[in-house]
Enzyme design. Structure first.
Site, mmCIF file in Angstrom:
data_model
loop_
_atom_site.group_PDB
_atom_site.id
_atom_site.type_symbol
_atom_site.label_atom_id
_atom_site.label_comp_id
_atom_site.label_asym_id
_atom_site.label_seq_id
_atom_site.Cartn_x
_atom_site.Cartn_y
_atom_site.Cartn_z
ATOM 1 N N GLY A 4 42.017 39.285 27.426
ATOM 2 C CA GLY A 4 40.878 39.640 28.250
ATOM 3 C C GLY A 4 41.042 39.139 29.666
ATOM 4 N N PRO A 5 40.226 39.642 30.579
ATOM 5 C CA PRO A 5 40.312 39.208 31.980
ATOM 6 C C PRO A 5 39.907 37.751 32.134
ATOM 7 C CG PRO A 5 38.408 40.633 31.641
ATOM 8 C CD PRO A 5 39.197 40.679 30.374
ATOM 9 N N GLY A 23 37.921 34.392 32.914
ATOM 10 C CA GLY A 23 36.520 34.018 32.947
ATOM 11 C C GLY A 23 35.671 34.564 31.841
ATOM 12 N N THR A 24 36.263 35.211 30.847
ATOM 13 C CA THR A 24 35.467 35.822 29.776
ATOM 14 C C THR A 24 35.227 34.876 28.610
ATOM 15 O OG1 THR A 24 37.523 36.812 28.942
ATOM 16 C CG2 THR A 24 36.132 38.185 30.325
ATOM 17 N N GLY A 25 35.819 33.677 28.633
ATOM 18 C CA GLY A 25 35.511 32.680 27.613
ATOM 19 C C GLY A 25 36.515 32.579 26.492
ATOM 20 N N THR A 49 39.118 30.447 26.151
ATOM 21 C CA THR A 49 39.294 29.044 25.764
ATOM 22 C C THR A 49 38.066 28.528 25.025
ATOM 23 O OG1 THR A 49 40.707 28.708 27.696
ATOM 24 C CG2 THR A 49 39.815 26.740 26.634
ATOM 25 N N HIS A 89 24.007 52.768 61.010
ATOM 26 C CA HIS A 89 25.154 52.920 60.103
ATOM 27 C C HIS A 89 24.719 52.695 58.651
ATOM 28 C CE1 HIS A 89 29.581 52.446 59.166
ATOM 29 N NE2 HIS A 89 29.043 51.864 58.112
ATOM 30 N N GLU A 90 24.019 51.574 58.407
ATOM 31 C CA GLU A 90 23.602 51.277 57.034
ATOM 32 C C GLU A 90 22.532 52.238 56.550
ATOM 33 O OE1 GLU A 90 25.376 49.340 55.430
ATOM 34 O OE2 GLU A 90 26.431 48.443 57.127
#
Length: 637
Positions: free
Chosen positions: A193-194, A196-198, A200, A415-416
């Site tokens: 998984g990417p 930071g997904t937990g 560990t 612009h915004e």
């Protein structure tokens, strides 16, 4: 050995040396060294009044109080008899009556040095194998309850991963339940998984649920510059694990040691390959490692060696992805357990506004909100702190100290507003959540869209709408200020639009002229791509691709120009609202385009909206050398 212990030992050695030097200094202070003949002469003429003879040394005192010492040639009794004949008060100390104090101090000093070396050896032997004598020892750390016990109650948003690993927990708790039917414990589970997904955290939760020892190590801890060290560490790690079985070994970032053997232009790495070979043998050798489960984590499963992934080694591959909206809500509840929150805090709303956030991102969000509340002197974290923290995480801190001229401020507002009105009038676009011209991070202003639910794919109409939204800022500058006054504020918008259009043509088959052929660029450079057999794109095909990409981007520009012309009054209302309030929420923008007035009790220009969300589009950034630059980084899916 830590600094504190080292300093204590150094002080002890220094005190011992100083003590020994002081004793030596005192023993010879104010004492003259005489020759043997001078002593005999002094005894003969009666100037020596008393003396002490010990071994081959005589210490005495003259009639005028002068103290002396000298070495003698005769035995102590012969020389004492001679001095007595001359009328000297003689005292004789036999050799057996004492010992050399200096020699004892020297033994004490070297004994202390040996003690320090022994303590250093013990420290290195027990410090994770980092000592010189333990170079080939495993660096795996055994986590115990004092490091904090983690269970599945502390893990949220990854229900499928927990279900996959629950069977491992049950096997560790009661292996006979499965062995009666001939089942064997899974030897390994690979968490993919990417970041930071937990991954560990899940591995620690498995050990916590099963209440077994948990060894953790990083893949980079195996590889050294000397061939064979990594393999030795693997063997030592499994030996330690066998002594603590049943247990769990967790290898984080296993791709550091488990990459495919012989891959790359420069050949293989002998040390890494031998380490991998030893790991393969330990996982599936002649010996059965009953009760040892290997859990590994990686975000690069594509580079792992095929032998490592086959059944019998890593029997299961568990995907740990970013959580959905329900998973994000559960993760927020876990992290909010130790944070005092106000009654207006709604985790469901926060979860809906954070699509794409990982578990680590959500933990950081809660922490930032708590820090904001502490700086503001509050006793509890309110919803406004969570929304401000979300803005800070997504866009960076506000830069209210940045001085903008009225012309730049007006250009940014129009612009915004162009991005916002195009987003409201194109089909299949996410609702506009917030528009602001307050500088944040590197951006001078931005428009945020909040998806109503998590999206895992995009349709063609959504992509073409996104192209029009991205080009809305550039189109707004042309319509309002003229082509001669257009700035570089849309440079990043154009870059993102080009990237999206190229993917539509080369990857997703949205061009009839190009067809359903994948012409996307390889992630490797061109030389590696050719070595790997990547198909070469002809010059004619490249021209067709560029023409189709240009056509899609131009179509988005034309759509944006049409919307700005048709809904100019509504666009102007949004721009004027941004100039007055600096930040507008989605509801306030809808009120303005409907012809209503904004009723805001606090008009200090702060972020009074319900927060930010992704994707963030239409960010205007200054150029590196001054002036206005462009931005706009929508999420493509």
């Amino acid at each position: 050995m830590n600094i504190r212990n080292l300093s204590v030992y150094a002080i002890i050695v220094a005190v011992a040396i100083a003590f020994m030097m002081a004793l030596q200094a005192n023993s010879t202070q104010n004492i003259e060294e005489w020759s043997y003949s001078k002593v005999r002469e002094g005894a003969a003429n009666g100037s020596i009044v008393k003396a002490t003879v010990e071994n081959d040394r005589v210490v005495g005192e003259t009639s005028d109080g002068t103290k002396f010492f000298a070495k003698v040639l005769e035995t102590d009794f012969e020389f004492a008899a001679y001095l007595a004949e001359k009328g000297v008060d003689v005292d004789v100390k036999p050799a057996s009556s004492g010992f050399n104090f200096g020699f004892v101090m020297m033994l004490l000093f070297f004994g202390m040095i040996g003690f320090l070396l022994y303590m250093q050896y013990r420290q290195s032997a027990g410090g994770g194998g980092r000592g010189a004598m333990n170079f080939g020892k495993s660096r795996a750390r055994l986590l115990t309850d004092k490091h904090g016990r983690v269970t599945f109650a502390d893990v949220a948003g990854v229900d499928e991963a927990k279900e996959e690993l629950q069977e491992v927990v049950e096997f560790l708790q009661d292996p006979s339940k499965f062995q009666r039917l001939g089942g064997k414990i899974p030897k390994g589970a690979l968490l993919v998984g990417p970041p930071g997904t937990g991954k560990t955290l899940i591995a620690r939760a498995v050990a916590g649920e099963a209440n077994v020892p948990f060894f953790t190590i990083s893949g980079s801890d195996f590889v050294e510059m000397f061939v064979g060290v990594g393999a030795s560490r693997v063997r030592d790690m499994f030996e330690k694990a066998k002594q603590n079985a049943p247990c769990i070994i967790f290898i984080d970032e296993i791709d550091a040691v488990g990459r495919s053997r012989g891959a790359g232009l420069g050949g293989g790495n002998d040390e890494r390959e031998q380490t991998l070979n030893q790991l393969l043998v330990e996982m599936d050798g002649f010996e059965t490692n009953e009760g040892i489960i290997l859990i590994a984590a990686t975000n690069r499963p594509d580079v792992l060696d095929p032998a490592l992934l086959r059944p019998g080694r890593f029997d299961r591959q568990v995907t740990v992805g970013n959580p959905d909206v329900m998973g994000r809500e559960k993760i927020l509840l876990v992290h909010m357990r130790n944070v005092p929150t106000a009654t207006d805090v709604n985790p469901k709303v926060i979860a809906r506004g954070t699509p794409g956030f990982s578990g680590a991102d959500l933990a950081n969000l809660v922490n930032e909100a708590a820090l904001l509340a502490a700086r503001r002197g509050k006793r509890a974290v309110a919803m406004v702190e969570f929304e401000d923290a979300k803005d800070k995480v997504l866009m960076g801190p506000e830069r209210r100290s940045m001085v903008m001229s009225e012309d730049e401020k007006a250009l940014t507002a129009w612009h915004e507003a162009g991005h916002a009105i195009v987003a409201l009038k194109t089909p299949a676009a996410d609702p506009v959540h917030k528009a602001t011209i307050i500088p944040r991070g590197r951006a001078l202003g931005m428009v945020m869209q909040l998806p109503e639910d998590d999206k895992y794919s995009m349709s063609k109409v959504q992509m073409t709408s996104r192209l029009a939204i991205l080009m809305g800022g550039r189109a707004a500058e042309e319509v309002k200020f003229g082509k001669e006054n257009v700035t570089a504020g849309a440079s990043s918008d154009i870059q993102q639009a080009t990237k999206l259009a190229r993917a539509m043509v080369t990857k997703w088959g949205y061009s009839e002229k190009v067809g359903f052929v994948d012409y996307s660029e390889s992630p490797n450079n061109s030389f590696l791509g050719q070595q790997m057999g990547q198909a070469h794109v002809s010059e004619e095909t490249s021209q067709v691709i560029e023409s189709e990409v240009k056509g899609l981007v131009q179509e988005g520009m034309d759509t944006a120009m049409h919307i700005l012309t048709e809904f100019r009054d509504q666009w102007s209302a949004i721009a004027e609202g941004l100039l007055e309030y600096e930040t507008l929420t989605g509801d306030e923008i809808n009120t303005l385009i409907a012809g209503g007035q904004i009723d805001r009790p606090d008009t200090d220009g702060g972020d009074n909206g319900p927060g930010s969300a992704v994707p963030v589009i239409g960010k205007r950034k200054p150029k590196p050398k001054g002036g206005l630059g462009g931005a706009g980084e929508p999420s493509p899916a």
